[in-house]
Design a protein around this motif. Structure first.
Motif, PDB file in Angstrom:
ATOM      1  N   SER A 205       0.836  -1.187   0.000  1.00 46.81           N
ATOM      2  CA  SER A 205       0.000   0.000   0.000  1.00 46.81           C
ATOM      3  C   SER A 205       0.878   1.247   0.000  1.00 46.81           C
ATOM      4  CB  SER A 205      -0.888  -0.013   1.252  1.00 46.81           C
ATOM      5  OG  SER A 205      -1.414   1.270   1.533  1.00 46.81           O
ATOM      6  N   THR A 206       0.386   2.335  -0.615  1.00 52.38           N
ATOM      7  CA  THR A 206       1.060   3.626  -0.543  1.00 52.38           C
ATOM      8  C   THR A 206       0.133   4.636   0.114  1.00 52.38           C
ATOM      9  OG1 THR A 206       2.338   3.177  -2.552  1.00 52.38           O
ATOM     10  CG2 THR A 206       2.167   5.479  -1.861  1.00 52.38           C
ATOM     11  N   ASP A 235      10.283   7.629   4.600  1.00 52.82           N
ATOM     12  CA  ASP A 235       8.878   7.841   4.274  1.00 52.82           C
ATOM     13  C   ASP A 235       8.211   6.496   4.009  1.00 52.82           C
ATOM     14  OD1 ASP A 235       6.612   9.322   3.965  1.00 52.82           O
ATOM     15  OD2 ASP A 235       7.106  10.099   1.977  1.00 52.82           O
ATOM     16  N   GLY A 236       6.907   6.494   4.132  1.00 50.93           N
ATOM     17  CA  GLY A 236       6.123   5.288   3.922  1.00 50.93           C
ATOM     18  C   GLY A 236       4.768   5.442   4.563  1.00 50.93           C
ATOM     19  N   GLU A 237       3.973   4.396   4.582  1.00 47.51           N
ATOM     20  CA  GLU A 237       4.297   3.194   3.845  1.00 47.51           C
ATOM     21  C   GLU A 237       4.140   3.414   2.359  1.00 47.51           C
ATOM     22  OE1 GLU A 237      -0.105   2.700   3.335  1.00 47.51           O
ATOM     23  OE2 GLU A 237       1.160   3.862   4.610  1.00 47.51           O
ATOM     24  N   MET A 238       4.913   2.693   1.546  1.00 45.61           N
ATOM     25  CA  MET A 238       4.801   2.865   0.106  1.00 45.61           C
ATOM     26  C   MET A 238       5.161   1.574  -0.629  1.00 45.61           C
ATOM     27  SD  MET A 238       8.102   5.269  -0.945  1.00 45.61           S
ATOM     28  CE  MET A 238       7.610   6.592   0.156  1.00 45.61           C
ATOM     29  N   GLN A 239       4.585   1.482  -1.829  1.00 46.09           N
ATOM     30  CA  GLN A 239       4.877   0.339  -2.692  1.00 46.09           C
ATOM     31  C   GLN A 239       6.239   0.515  -3.357  1.00 46.09           C
ATOM     32  OE1 GLN A 239       1.012   1.393  -4.313  1.00 46.09           O
ATOM     33  NE2 GLN A 239       0.598  -0.802  -4.611  1.00 46.09           N
ATOM     34  N   LEU A 240       6.797  -0.574  -3.787  1.00 48.33           N
ATOM     35  CA  LEU A 240       8.140  -0.535  -4.368  1.00 48.33           C
ATOM     36  C   LEU A 240       8.202   0.369  -5.595  1.00 48.33           C
ATOM     37  CD1 LEU A 240      11.060  -1.594  -4.368  1.00 48.33           C
ATOM     38  CD2 LEU A 240      10.295  -3.449  -5.842  1.00 48.33           C
ATOM     39  N   ASP A 241       7.177   0.327  -6.435  1.00 44.74           N
ATOM     40  CA  ASP A 241       7.242   1.167  -7.639  1.00 44.74           C
ATOM     41  C   ASP A 241       7.233   2.648  -7.284  1.00 44.74           C
ATOM     42  OD1 ASP A 241       4.593   1.110  -6.827  1.00 44.74           O
ATOM     43  OD2 ASP A 241       3.756   0.728  -8.821  1.00 44.74           O
ATOM     44  N   ALA A 242       6.487   3.017  -6.250  1.00 43.08           N
ATOM     45  CA  ALA A 242       6.475   4.415  -5.813  1.00 43.08           C
ATOM     46  C   ALA A 242       7.816   4.813  -5.199  1.00 43.08           C
ATOM     47  CB  ALA A 242       5.353   4.645  -4.804  1.00 43.08           C
ATOM     48  N   ALA A 243       8.447   3.887  -4.529  1.00 44.21           N
ATOM     49  CA  ALA A 243       9.744   4.163  -3.904  1.00 44.21           C
ATOM     50  C   ALA A 243      10.838   4.322  -4.939  1.00 44.21           C
ATOM     51  CB  ALA A 243      10.105   3.038  -2.940  1.00 44.21           C
ATOM     52  N   TRP A 244      10.740   3.600  -6.038  1.00 48.06           N
ATOM     53  CA  TRP A 244      11.827   3.513  -7.007  1.00 48.06           C
ATOM     54  C   TRP A 244      11.651   4.420  -8.223  1.00 48.06           C
ATOM     55  CZ3 TRP A 244      16.619   2.176  -7.670  1.00 48.06           C
ATOM     56  CH2 TRP A 244      17.119   1.905  -8.939  1.00 48.06           C
ATOM     57  N   ASP A 245      10.457   4.485  -8.761  1.00 49.15           N
ATOM     58  CA  ASP A 245      10.218   5.147 -10.045  1.00 49.15           C
ATOM     59  C   ASP A 245       9.663   6.556  -9.826  1.00 49.15           C
ATOM     60  OD1 ASP A 245       8.392   5.842 -12.485  1.00 49.15           O
ATOM     61  OD2 ASP A 245       9.669   4.214 -13.208  1.00 49.15           O
ATOM     62  N   GLU A 246      10.363   7.559 -10.343  1.00 50.94           N
ATOM     63  CA  GLU A 246       9.957   8.948 -10.109  1.00 50.94           C
ATOM     64  C   GLU A 246       8.616   9.281 -10.749  1.00 50.94           C
ATOM     65  OE1 GLU A 246      12.806  12.086 -10.443  1.00 50.94           O
ATOM     66  OE2 GLU A 246      14.487  10.738 -10.078  1.00 50.94           O
ATOM     67  N   VAL A 248       6.043   7.179 -11.241  1.00 50.73           N
ATOM     68  CA  VAL A 248       5.020   6.577 -10.376  1.00 50.73           C
ATOM     69  C   VAL A 248       4.914   7.356  -9.071  1.00 50.73           C
ATOM     70  CG1 VAL A 248       4.327   4.500  -9.129  1.00 50.73           C
ATOM     71  CG2 VAL A 248       5.361   4.304 -11.401  1.00 50.73           C
ATOM     72  N   ALA A 249       6.062   7.784  -8.546  1.00 54.02           N
ATOM     73  CA  ALA A 249       6.087   8.525  -7.273  1.00 54.02           C
ATOM     74  C   ALA A 249       5.252   9.795  -7.347  1.00 54.02           C
ATOM     75  CB  ALA A 249       7.520   8.859  -6.895  1.00 54.02           C
ATOM     76  N   LYS A 250       5.306  10.498  -8.477  1.00 55.25           N
ATOM     77  CA  LYS A 250       4.545  11.735  -8.624  1.00 55.25           C
ATOM     78  C   LYS A 250       3.035  11.482  -8.551  1.00 55.25           C
ATOM     79  CE  LYS A 250       8.085  14.084 -11.368  1.00 55.25           C
ATOM     80  NZ  LYS A 250       8.475  14.577 -12.720  1.00 55.25           N
ATOM     81  N   LYS A 251       2.606  10.313  -8.975  1.00 50.52           N
ATOM     82  CA  LYS A 251       1.179   9.973  -8.943  1.00 50.52           C
ATOM     83  C   LYS A 251       0.749   9.434  -7.581  1.00 50.52           C
ATOM     84  CE  LYS A 251       1.018   8.778 -13.875  1.00 50.52           C
ATOM     85  NZ  LYS A 251       0.785   7.675 -14.854  1.00 50.52           N
ATOM     86  N   LYS A 252       1.606   8.571  -7.001  1.00 50.48           N
ATOM     87  CA  LYS A 252       1.204   7.880  -5.776  1.00 50.48           C
ATOM     88  C   LYS A 252       1.628   8.589  -4.500  1.00 50.48           C
ATOM     89  CE  LYS A 252       0.957   3.135  -7.567  1.00 50.48           C
ATOM     90  NZ  LYS A 252       1.361   1.722  -7.330  1.00 50.48           N
ATOM     91  N   ALA A 253       2.739   9.318  -4.558  1.00 50.54           N
ATOM     92  CA  ALA A 253       3.255   9.963  -3.344  1.00 50.54           C
ATOM     93  C   ALA A 253       3.816  11.339  -3.668  1.00 50.54           C
ATOM     94  CB  ALA A 253       4.319   9.085  -2.704  1.00 50.54           C
ATOM     95  N   GLY A 260      10.492   7.723  -5.294  1.00 53.56           N
ATOM     96  CA  GLY A 260      11.197   7.913  -6.560  1.00 53.56           C
ATOM     97  C   GLY A 260      12.694   8.079  -6.411  1.00 53.56           C
ATOM     98  N   LYS A 261      13.150   8.251  -5.160  1.00 55.27           N
ATOM     99  CA  LYS A 261      14.586   8.460  -4.920  1.00 55.27           C
ATOM    100  C   LYS A 261      15.134   7.518  -3.857  1.00 55.27           C
ATOM    101  CE  LYS A 261      13.927  12.857  -3.917  1.00 55.27           C
ATOM    102  NZ  LYS A 261      12.535  13.130  -4.311  1.00 55.27           N
TER     103      LYS A 261
END
Length: 325
Positions: A205-206, A235-246, A248-253, A260-261
């Motif tokens: 979950s994010t 930061d968290g909780e977050m899904q791996l794609d949100a943590a890794w991909d910038e 996806v991060a802009k949409k989810k977090a 994303g970083k």
């Protein structure tokens, strides 16, 4: 340079000593002999003298420049025995202490505790618990550590990315407080290896996109980490794609300083952490260095029973490097 080459350069000339308790394992002996030839650090091998020499002859190895200690005939045994009795005062008697020192991992750990070695590498021929237990009982944790955890340094095939995955080796189901401590300890490990300590607390979950006790635990662990370690970028909780991909991060977090970083990934439990690093290793062709044991007052690292000579060689260098920091 690779992370291992960087560590090797840093420890040259520092006269560090790393003990390998499993001197009768061919992989370990070959790695130790390489270190003796390289002169990067000083390897100490444990094992019955006749068995180590027989193995060296079988493997065609020269033991020149290599220290090995027969832990059943050690000249400073009495001093070690007394040091162990003092360290475990009220918990063991002399009979128990003698029995413990017949165990190569306890013996090796005592060499580290007494300052006769700067770190230890074991586990090629035994379970993780056999490496960790002596360390916890004798070396113990750092003042700022609540527990020992295990992390892997994950290195991309082109060696441009260095990540940390934890806990992937030790704690089966860490509590919220323990997850927060693992996040802090792994960020400290990241600093040692010049990895950006941006810490993502992983979940399915994010920011509450799903709700369950498992997701809530990670969210609470994140809150605890932020409160207990105000300088920690977590930061968290977050899904791996949100943590890794910038993207996806802009949409989810959006607005997250980590999404994303992230370069430090904290898994919610051992199942996820162990599966995660092996997916990256086997399917993503990432190199997995470790597990490195975090939180111990002096460096003690564990090898997988399926390790290679090269694994033992590299973890020896990493362990010596940790001893400097």
């Amino acid at each position: 340079m690779s992370i291992v080459q960087e560590a090797a350069e840093a420890i040259k000339g520092k006269n560090l000593r790393i003990v390998y308790p499993e001197g009768t394992d061919a992989r370990i002996l070959r790695a130790a002999v390489r270190h003796a030839k390289d002169g990067i650090f000083h390897p100490i091998v444990l094992g019955p003298k006749d068995e180590v020499e027989a193995l060296a002859e079988k493997e065609g190895l020269s033991l020149e420049g290599l220290d090995f200690i027969d832990y059943e005939h050690y000249e400073d045994y009495d001093a070690m025995l007394q040091a162990l009795l003092e360290r475990r005062k009220g918990k063991i008697d002399e009979t128990k202490a003698h029995k413990m020192l017949k165990d190569r991992n306890y013996f090796g750990t005592m060499l580290v505790y007494m300052g006769k070695a700067d770190g230890m590498v074991s586990g090629a021929d035994g379970p993780t618990g056999d490496t960790i237990r002596p360390g916890l009982q004798i070396i113990k944790t750092k003042p700022d550590a609540k527990l020992v955890s295990g992390c892997f340094i994950m290195i991309s095939p082109d060696e441009k990315e260095r990540l940390l995955f934890a806990d992937s080796a030790v704690n089966i189901s860490p509590s919220e407080e323990e997850l927060a401590d693992i996040a802090y300890q792994t960020a400290e490990t990241a600093k040692v290896f010049h990895i950006e300590p941006n810490v993502a607390m992983l979940s399915f979950s994010t920011y509450g996109s799903a709700s369950s006790p498992e997701q809530e635990k990670v969210a609470k662990a994140t809150e605890i980490a932020k409160k207990n370690y105000p300088n920690l970028n977590v930061d968290g909780e977050m899904q791996l794609d949100a943590a890794w991909d910038e993207t996806v991060a802009k949409k989810k977090a959006p607005g997250s300083n980590v999404a994303g970083k992230a370069r430090v990934f904290i898994f919610p439990d051992l199942q996820a952490g162990n599966i995660g690093y092996k997916i990256a290793q086997r399917l993503g062709n990432y190199t997995a260095l470790g597990p490195l044991l975090q939180g111990m007052a002096k460096p003690v690292n564990d090898l997988s029973r399926g390790c290679s000579e090269q694994d033992a060689y590299e973890i020896g260098i990493i362990t010596a490097y940790q001893a400097l920091n």
